[in-house]
Motif scaffolding. Sequence first.
Motif, short mmCIF file in Angstrom:
data_model
loop_
_atom_site.label_atom_id
_atom_site.label_comp_id
_atom_site.label_asym_id
_atom_site.label_seq_id
_atom_site.Cartn_x
_atom_site.Cartn_y
_atom_site.Cartn_z
N GLU A 244 0.82 -1.20 0.00
CA GLU A 244 0.00 0.00 0.00
C GLU A 244 0.86 1.26 0.00
N GLY A 245 1.90 1.27 0.81
CA GLY A 245 2.76 2.45 0.91
C GLY A 245 3.46 2.77 -0.40
N THR A 246 4.02 1.76 -1.04
CA THR A 246 4.72 1.99 -2.30
C THR A 246 3.74 2.35 -3.42
N SER A 247 2.57 1.68 -3.42
CA SER A 247 1.56 2.00 -4.43
C SER A 247 1.07 3.44 -4.28
N ALA A 248 0.83 3.85 -3.05
CA ALA A 248 0.37 5.22 -2.80
C ALA A 248 1.41 6.23 -3.24
N PHE A 249 2.68 5.95 -2.94
CA PHE A 249 3.76 6.86 -3.33
C PHE A 249 3.85 6.99 -4.84
N LEU A 250 3.83 5.85 -5.52
CA LEU A 250 3.98 5.86 -6.98
C LEU A 250 2.79 6.49 -7.69
N ASN A 251 1.63 6.39 -7.04
CA ASN A 251 0.42 6.97 -7.64
C ASN A 251 0.06 8.33 -7.05
N LYS A 252 0.99 8.87 -6.27
CA LYS A 252 0.84 10.22 -5.71
C LYS A 252 -0.48 10.40 -4.97
N ARG A 253 -0.75 9.44 -4.09
CA ARG A 253 -1.95 9.55 -3.25
C ARG A 253 -1.57 9.23 -1.80
#
Length: 260
Positions: A244-253
């Motif tokens: 979740e953390g990496t996905s949020a970072f990469l998707n700027k959310r």
Amino acid sequence: MSYQNILEEIENNILTITIDRPKKLNALNKETIQELHQAFKQAKEDDEVKVVILTGSGEKAFVAGADISEFADYSPKEGKRLAAEGQEKLFNYVANFPKPVIAAVNGFALGGGLELAMAAHFRIASDNAKMGLPEVSLGVIPGYGGTQRLPQLVGKGRAMEMIMTAGMIDANQALQYNLVNHVVEQDDLLEFAKNLAKKIMKNSMVAVSAAIRAINANYEDGVNGFDVEVNQFGKSFGTEDFKEGTSAFLNKRKAEFPGR
């Protein structure tokens, strides 16, 4: 659970444990140590609890020390058992607690009180706080981890001086010594601690718990802290929080950590 010597309040995933023996300046006796152990044990198992704040009731004291009347006539064997059991049940238990523990130190934190505050992961002090390890003035030494944790926090020389002189330092000296992280006005103490807890809870609590283990490993005899860090780092890659953390970072959310 009903307690005689402590109070509990949970709000917004923050558990505040208050040592409540104001007539005794919140001194630690066996019963209080057992109740604190039980409260922390329950908090460990309670998914609602994310951060623990530990404080004392009233304006005069966090914990003014151990209840000397309980052990004044102890034998050497009984004294050794007192220290060993206290460290296992409370002080080491708090130090290695998997959830962040913040000590909000109001007033006197002496002897076992300072040792309890030092067992917490970090400390906030009110501007009227006074701290010290006066045990040698009673013909004994700190027995709840004070001779170990104080040098880790303030350095060997300052720890030697504080313990040998049995003197107290004020909140600003404690801040200068790195014994506390912040000094605030007494009326703002709990709110300040809660705001820090909220900042912590914005992050992955799974990762925070792993960081606690890795940091503590550096202070364990015979343990290579770097190895523990590498292992905990590797384990992080298998968590849902990492995904979740990496996905949020990469998707700027903003990340919404599931805590797993």
